[in-house]
Design an enzyme around this catalytic site. Structure first.
Site, PDB file in Angstrom:
ATOM      1  CE  LYS A 125      -3.285  -4.429  -4.495  1.00 46.54           C
ATOM      2  NZ  LYS A 125      -3.517  -4.216  -2.269  1.00 46.54           N
TER       3      LYS A 125
ATOM      4  CE  LYS B 187      -4.204  -8.023   3.397  1.00 47.06           C
ATOM      5  NZ  LYS B 187      -4.413  -7.377   3.705  1.00 47.06           N
TER       6      LYS B 187
ATOM      7  CG  ASP C  57      -5.925  -5.490  -2.211  1.00 47.70           C
ATOM      8  OD1 ASP C  57      -6.087  -4.558  -1.872  1.00 47.70           O
ATOM      9  OD2 ASP C  57      -5.236  -6.363  -2.434  1.00 47.70           O
TER      10      ASP C  57
ATOM     11  CG  ASP D  31      -0.808  -8.549   3.395  1.00 45.81           C
ATOM     12  OD1 ASP D  31      -1.518  -8.056   2.299  1.00 45.81           O
ATOM     13  OD2 ASP D  31      -1.208  -8.697   4.590  1.00 45.81           O
TER      14      ASP D  31
ATOM     15  NE  ARG E  65       4.281  -2.280  -1.133  1.00 50.55           N
ATOM     16  CZ  ARG E  65       4.574  -1.758   0.440  1.00 50.55           C
ATOM     17  NH1 ARG E  65       5.399  -1.465   0.500  1.00 50.55           N
ATOM     18  NH2 ARG E  65       2.801  -1.738   1.044  1.00 50.55           N
TER      19      ARG E  65
HETATM   20  N1  BES Z   1      -4.567  -4.661   0.389  1.00 50.92           N
HETATM   21  C1  BES Z   1      -4.211  -4.871   1.318  1.00 50.92           C
HETATM   22  C2  BES Z   1      -4.744  -2.590   1.666  1.00 50.92           C
HETATM   23  C3  BES Z   1      -5.598  -2.251   1.955  1.00 50.92           C
HETATM   24  C4  BES Z   1      -6.037  -2.554   2.955  1.00 50.92           C
HETATM   25  C5  BES Z   1      -6.736  -2.547   0.918  1.00 50.92           C
HETATM   26  C6  BES Z   1      -6.803  -2.251   4.044  1.00 50.92           C
HETATM   27  C7  BES Z   1      -8.121  -2.161   1.107  1.00 50.92           C
HETATM   28  C8  BES Z   1      -8.025  -2.427   2.738  1.00 50.92           C
HETATM   29  C9  BES Z   1      -2.248  -4.804   0.535  1.00 50.92           C
HETATM   30  O1  BES Z   1      -1.873  -5.270  -0.290  1.00 50.92           O
HETATM   31  C10 BES Z   1      -1.807  -4.786   1.964  1.00 50.92           C
HETATM   32  O2  BES Z   1      -1.462  -5.835   2.618  1.00 50.92           O
HETATM   33  N2  BES Z   1      -1.381  -3.618   2.476  1.00 50.92           N
HETATM   34  C11 BES Z   1      -0.577  -4.148   3.484  1.00 50.92           C
HETATM   35  C12 BES Z   1       1.000  -3.096   3.383  1.00 50.92           C
HETATM   36  C13 BES Z   1       2.295  -3.919   4.572  1.00 50.92           C
HETATM   37  C14 BES Z   1       2.467  -5.619   4.696  1.00 50.92           C
HETATM   38  C15 BES Z   1       3.898  -3.138   4.456  1.00 50.92           C
HETATM   39  C16 BES Z   1      -1.017  -3.204   4.915  1.00 50.92           C
HETATM   40  O3  BES Z   1      -1.378  -1.642   4.366  1.00 50.92           O
HETATM   41  O4  BES Z   1      -0.593  -3.296   6.282  1.00 50.92           O
HETATM   42 ZN    ZN Z   2      -3.472  -6.065  -1.728  1.00 51.77          ZN
HETATM   43 ZN    ZN Z   3      -1.777  -6.959   0.431  1.00 47.10          ZN
END
Ligand code: BES
Ligand code: ZN
Ligand code: ZN
Length: 500
Positions: free
Chosen positions: A264, A276, A287, A346, A350
């Site tokens: 990714k 965010k 990321d 966000d 995936r």
């Molecule tokens: N890049 C983030 C996940 C992440 C969080 C990486 C903290 C490193 C540190 C990912 O794209 C994301 O935002 N995931 C969300 C998913 C949710 C919206 C279902 C999350 O983990 O809150």
């Molecule tokens: Zn992300």
């Molecule tokens: Zn994200």
């Protein structure tokens, strides 16, 4: 910092580093140095309440009589029969940190012939040198006003052993893995205004000089291939999206199907329209650490000429809010033909991986695929910052990854997959949606979505969100900041199971 290899001698300047066994046991060379110091070394050990040669403990003796060096640094080796690779790496790392604290510029570490050590002396040297290298990493290029006293001082570390030549030969491949870790750390440390997708593509192209074949898919080609999920994520960005493919053909059997690593590479994740919160958002520059690890791994494998056919595939995009950005509720069609309802923009990693994984298994028919992604905050809730989450449809691959994790010190914990979690991502209007049920099992439902894009290929997903960036800085071989997580782990996986 330069690392050199030499035969055992008495250094005249800098710091002399000597290993001491458990309960103050002197190695042959320590006995020799002790003699030159009229027994002061043994005396210092018995006088110290704290230093007894315990694994990785340190004791500095300044201005030792009988020698001309600045100091002798004693490092605990513990019991000779327990000496292992990770311990020697930690030793190398601890020594480098200590020398920089002393303000030392040069040092010589003597690694003895310890017949009872299961690791063997050349491997001990190789691992110590590897640890020293890993610990010496800095990312200082944007500091223009750093004070002299804050700069690292250590310029050279000589590792002395009975056979300098054998030691150097054993250390060489480990140092090439170090090159890979450094590249990953650099890519992850760089801010997103510098390392946007096209900039990373340029770095990848430069790997051609290392013997890696590179192919780049531009947006036009990805449109033709129908990669609607990956392109949807990049749609709100001024920066173009890419998939880059790296190939290292090191197997003597050129027809051997490759092993594949998929990363990714979201060069910045604002969350998109599901934006965010601003507090801590700057962290989302990392990321792309999954892609960073894949790139560094390819460099490591090529650098040490691994006898394997390996493929690295990275999806490079920037997730931005914009008038052209995708909206919550949008439905995208992936290269596989399956459709995804984007509930939350966000949950973009995936989406990127769904097309990258499908493309990889379909185009290259690999023996297996391992993807790395800073995929979910939920994995940090589950496992903290000590282990990455492992998800797999294949027990053999999972076991091998767990073993490589233990051996490399980049540890994994296996998490479950299953049909009950899978149905949580069913959508009312499309084949699936990109989030599960609220906050429940967030890392697992993310992995379930990925699994829908791997068909029958053995596959493992590593959620490295908690491991890519180290705030603690308490590991002797991982300084604060970008860890390079994944390179050592997967290099070990390849070395132990997939080289001919
Ligand atoms: N890049 C983030 C996940 C992440 C969080 C990486 C903290 C490193 C540190 C990912 O794209 C994301 O935002 N995931 C969300 C998913 C949710 C919206 C279902 C999350 O983990 O809150
Ligand atoms: Zn992300
Ligand atoms: Zn994200």
């Amino acid at each position: 910092m330069k690392i050199g290899y030499s035969e055992i001698s008495v250094p005249e300047t800098g710091t002399l580093i000597v290993g001491i066994l458990a309960e103050g046991g002197l190695t042959p060379s320590a006995t020799d140095f002790d003699g030159r110091m009229s027994g002061a070394l043994a005396k210092a050990i018995s006088a110290s309440a704290r230093f007894s040669g315990k694994k990785n403990s340190l004791l500095a003796l300044n201005a030792p009589a009988g020698l001309t060096v600045n100091r002798v640094l004693l490092v605990g080796l513990g019991k000779v029969e327990d000496i292992d690779a990770l311990q020697m790496q930690a030793l190398g790392g601890r020594v480098v940190s200590a020398l920089n604290k002393f303000g030392e510029t040069e040092a010589a570490l003597v690694v003895d012939a310890l017949a009872a050590s299961p690791l063997g002396v050349t491997e001990m040297v190789a691992e110590a040198a590897f640890g020293a290298r890993l610990a010496a990493y800095r990312f200082d290029k944007y500091r223009t006003k750093q004070k002299e006293e804050d700069k690292p001082t250590l310029e050279s570390l000589a590792i002395m052993s009975e056979s300098a030549e054998a030691a150097k030969a054993a250390a060489e491949p480990r140092q090439r893995v170090g090159d890979g870790v450094y590249m990953t750390r650099d890519l992850v440390s760089e801010p997103s205004n510098v390392k946007y997708p096209a900039a990373i593509v340029e770095d990848i192209k430069a790997l051609a000089a290392n013997g890696i074949d590179v192919e780049v898919l531009h947006e036009e080609r990805m449109h033709e291939l129908g990669m609607g999920a990956l392109l949807g994520v990049g749609q709100g960005s001024r920066r173009d999206s890419f998939i880059a493919v790296m190939r290292w053909n090191g197997s003597p059997n050129t027809d051997e199907p490759p092993i594949a690593f998929v990363g990714k590479g979201v060069t910045f994740d604002t969350g998109g329209i599901s934006i965010k919160p601003s507090g801590g958002m700057e962290e989302m520059k990392y990321d792309m650490a999954g892609a960073g690890a894949v790139i560094g791994l390819m460099k490591a494998l090529a650098g040490r000429k691994a006898r394997t056919n390996a493929l690295g595939v990275v999806g490079l995009v920037e997730n931005m809010p914009d008038g052209n950005a995708q909206r919550p509720g949008d439905v995208v069609t992936t290269m596989s033909g399956q459709t995804i309802e984007v509930i939350n923009t966000d949950a973009e990693g995936r989406l990127v991986l769904s097309d990258a994984l499908w493309y990889t298994q379909k185009t290259f028919k690999p023996k297996f695929m391992v993807d790395l992604a800073t995929l979910t905050g939920a994995i940090i809730v589950s496992l903290g910052t000590y282990q990455a989450g492992l998800f797999s449809n294949n027990d053999e691959l999972a076991e091998r990854l767990l073993a490589a994790g233990k051996a490399s010190g980049e540890e994994l914990w296996r998490m479950p997959l299953g049909s009950r979690y899978d149905k949580d991502i069913n959508s009312e209007i499309a084949d699936m949606k990109n989030v599960g049920k609220g906050r429940e099992a967030g890392s697992i439902t993310a992995a379930q979505l990925l699994e829908r894009f791997v068909a029958d290929t053995p596959w493992a997903h590593l959620d490295i969100a908690g491991m890519a960036w180290m705030k603690r800085g308490d590991s002797p071989t991982v300084p604060k900041g970008a860890s390079g997580f994944g390179v050592r782990l997967l290099d070990k996986l390849v070395a132990d199971y997939y080289e001919s």
